[in-house]
Write a protein that holds these residues in place. Structure first.
Motif, mmCIF file in Angstrom:
data_model
loop_
_atom_site.group_PDB
_atom_site.id
_atom_site.type_symbol
_atom_site.label_atom_id
_atom_site.label_comp_id
_atom_site.label_asym_id
_atom_site.label_seq_id
_atom_site.Cartn_x
_atom_site.Cartn_y
_atom_site.Cartn_z
ATOM 1 N N PHE A 1 -67.721 36.362 73.324
ATOM 2 C CA PHE A 1 -68.825 36.437 72.364
ATOM 3 C C PHE A 1 -69.427 37.830 72.301
ATOM 4 N N GLU B 1 -69.072 40.351 74.180
ATOM 5 C CA GLU B 1 -69.407 40.903 75.490
ATOM 6 C C GLU B 1 -70.790 40.491 75.989
ATOM 7 N N SER B 2 -71.374 39.440 75.420
ATOM 8 C CA SER B 2 -72.669 38.997 75.931
ATOM 9 C C SER B 2 -72.471 37.998 77.067
ATOM 10 N N LEU B 3 -71.290 37.451 77.160
ATOM 11 C CA LEU B 3 -70.972 36.461 78.183
ATOM 12 C C LEU B 3 -69.707 36.853 78.930
ATOM 13 N N LYS B 4 -69.600 36.350 80.150
ATOM 14 C CA LYS B 4 -68.365 36.479 80.899
ATOM 15 C C LYS B 4 -67.836 35.074 81.089
#
Lengths: 279, 357
Positions: free
Chosen positions: B158, B160-163
């Protein structure tokens, strides 16, 4: 006349805050929706081929019913037909399961010469579905395609590789993923929004142009799609910490003073900037 | 004979040059192999590439399996696909893990192999690990269970807002590609020993559907955004293509620097796409990122927010970039950039004098 299939996808608009859950995941029902930006390059390539060589362009998308919006957008830019694959059983498909479902759409549609896709999507970011469709269809592929030309049934293409490019030749049918270093976008050039609005108002014409299909209609096996048919699963997600956060801002003085203070602060903070500057 | 439990890396070479990603992959594979108490096998595919096998051992492979054939001189999807499949079939049991690079070659080849084998593939990983997993999902009872020592393929999602940790424990090989410049290569050890053996390949007519007319390597046109220590980027705030002269000039003060750009600058035709940083360009993590006239829209931010030091100059004090830059100057970049250059050069001179003293 060539038969071109373009795979496109509706993705959440990440520039909008709407639909972003506190844990960082996206609530797709509330998020603003848009055409995957990478797909515009594929769509533009299709329309270029249509205008240069003559082609019938069919756009195919998979998703919940609102995904029909990206088909309408594609019509506005010169696509001829649209297909929406929508089915509860495809939800949460990974790339392999998605490629399975989409290759069955191709079987359902019949003959084709070229399949175009964007390089990747902005929500999945994998660049895997195109090649996986090509594998399932047992056809050749050219990924990262920057430019192409056609002579008879032969297609010449330029493909990006690290530090250069390859010039390739292939006989159709072929699947091509279009690099976004391809022609700068001006795909709205050929838009005829009024004509599209007009035919969408006529139920018969709308039905002729837009087909909505389910897994059963295309003869796909529901156990090979969705969570059940996906060989991967998301085990856990973390929100990445707020990035940066505290900016030391220099303003309101002369540029000379601000720059001097910035350099002083960089050195005081021990950021190692000295090591990186030419002596 | 090869250990069937070895972690596999598919090496990448272009016209006989081993690509940097291979060394990174071997470093990552060793880490996984140690946790699994096993070794590392490396697939090497091409023509006249035997000298590379020893290098791969120095980089961390215990075993190199080579397919050497004149038809593999140039990379094409279908011939290399055939070669990888030939090795996997030769191995009899599927290896637990197969790693490839998230490069223009790896992202072309890996999905075809995964689809052929009907196994999972996780793209663009930034971390790899080994661990256990309990699958509780009830959608398919045959999948439920506890799995030990499986691959954790970890990737941003998403924008790079989530890992996310992606798992595919049901069928081997568990496949993943890794992003360029993220995995840690091991120090080259020229005393390492390993075995090398060849596997034959039988092509089918269909494998030659794509022909390479030529491969052009243009190193000068390459912008090494992912490898440079310093990136100086220009955005729409430059106002014109000529503005990049100021950006280049500031970049020249650094030892290992390249020029980057925002999408709006690229879309405006001011600078080629190869310089673009952001969601539809390159994701970078340099030691220093200097943003000149870049507002910091999400699509740019996701491509550079992990830089170690971010310095921004923008005349709009409310620009989003000042929310996540580490240092910011509000003002006219055409004044600020030359001053920055001058002060940085002065600092380096003083430093040099001190070091010399």
């Amino acid at each position: 006349m060539f038969k071109i299939i373009v795979f496109i996808k509706q993705v959440p608009d990440t520039s909008s805050k709407a639909g972003v859950n506190p844990d960082g995941t996206i609530d797709r029902a509330r998020a603003k929706r848009m055409l995957n930006p990478f797909d515009r390059y594929a769509l533009q390539k299709a329309i270029e081929i249509k205008r240069a060589y003559g082609a019938e362009v069919t756009c195919v998308t998979m998703g919940p019913p609102p995904a029909v919006e990206v088909l309408v957008e594609a019509f506005e830019h010169g696509a001829d037909y649209g297909v929406l694959l929508t089915d509860k059983r495809i939800a949460a498909s990974d790339t392999l399961a998605t490629a399975y479902a989409l290759h069955k759409v191709i079987h359902h549609l019949g003959e084709f010469d070229i399949i175009l896709t964007g390089l990747q999507t902005t929500d999945g970011d994998t660049a895997q579905v195109g090649p996986q469709i090509a594998e399932r269809l047992n056809i050749a592929q050219i990924t990262y395609c920057e430019a192409l030309s056609i002579s008879g049934k032969k297609l010449s293409a330029r493909r990006v590789v690290e530090g250069g490019h390859q010039e390739l030749e292939v006989s159709m049918p072929v699947l091509i993923t279009v690099a976004n270093s391809a022609t700068p976008l001006d795909y709205k050039r050929f838009a005829d929004v009024a004509a599209v609005k007009e035919f969408l108002r006529q139920p018969q014409e709308r039905e002729r142009r837009i087909k909505t299909v389910s897994l059963d209609i295309i003869g796909a096996d529901g156990t090979r799609t969705g969570l059940v048919g996906s060989p991967t699963v998301v085990g856990k997600t973390w929100k990445l910490g707020e990035i940066g956060g505290s900016c030391t801002l220099f303003q309101g003085e002369s540029p000379e003073r601000e720059v001097e203070e910035l350099i002083g602060k960089l050195r005081a903070d021990g950021k190692g900037v000295e090591e990186l500057v030419n002596v | 004979m090869s250990n069937p439990n070895n972690v596999v890396v598919v090496a990448e070479q272009l016209q006989g040059d081993l690509q940097q990603i291979t060394q990174e992959l071997l470093g990552a594979a060793r880490g996984l192999a140690e946790k699994l108490n096993t070794g590392v096998s490396c697939f090497l595919i091409g023509h006249n590439i035997m000298p590379l096998a020893e290098k791969l051992i120095h980089y961390g492979a215990d075993e190199v399996i080579v397919v050497d054939d004149p038809q593999l001189k140039e990379y094409t999807t279908l011939t290399y696909r055939r070669a990888v499949i030939a090795i996997l079939e030769h191995l009899k049991t599927p290896p637990p893990i197969v790693l490839m690079g998230a490069t223009t070659i790896g992202r072309d080849l890996a999905p075809r192999i995964a689809a052929h084998l009907e196994v999972g593939l996780t793209a663009d990983c930034t971390e790899l690990d080994i661990g256990d997993y309990e699958h509780k999902g009830k959608a398919d009872p045959s999948k439920t269970g506890t799995f030990n020592n499986i691959l954790y393929a970890i990737r941003p999602s998403f924008g790079e807002s989530l890992k996310a940790r992606i798992l595919g424990p049901w069928k081997n090989p568990q496949m993943a590609t890794t992003r360029i410049g993220v995995m840690q290569a091991l120090p080259v050890d020229t005393t390492r020993k390993g075995t090398v053996h060849k596997v034959p390949v039988t092509f089918q007519t269909d494998d030659f559907r794509v022909t390479v007319v030529k491969t052009v390597r243009d190193v000068s046109a390459t912008v090494n955004l992912t490898g440079a220590k310093v990136i100086v980027s220009g955005g729409f705030g430059l106002g014109s293509a000529d503005g990049f002269a100021v950006v280049r000039d500031l970049a020249s003060v650094f030892k290992d620097s390249v020029v980057g750009a925002s999408r709006r600058a690229v879309d405006s035709g001011w600078i080629p796409y190869a310089h673009q940083v952001g969601q539809t360009g390159k994701t970078v993590r340099p030691d220093i990122y200097i943003a000149l006239g870049i507002s910091g829209a999400i699509q740019h931010r996701v491509g550079m927010a992990h830089s170690k030091v971010i310095i921004a100059a923008n005349k709009d004090a409310d620009a989003p970039i000042f929310k996540f830059a580490h240092y910011g100057i509000v003002g006219d970049l055409y004044h600020i950039a030359p001053l920055l250059k001058k002060e940085l050069a002065k600092m380096a001179r003083e430093q040099g004098i001190k070091a010399g003293a």
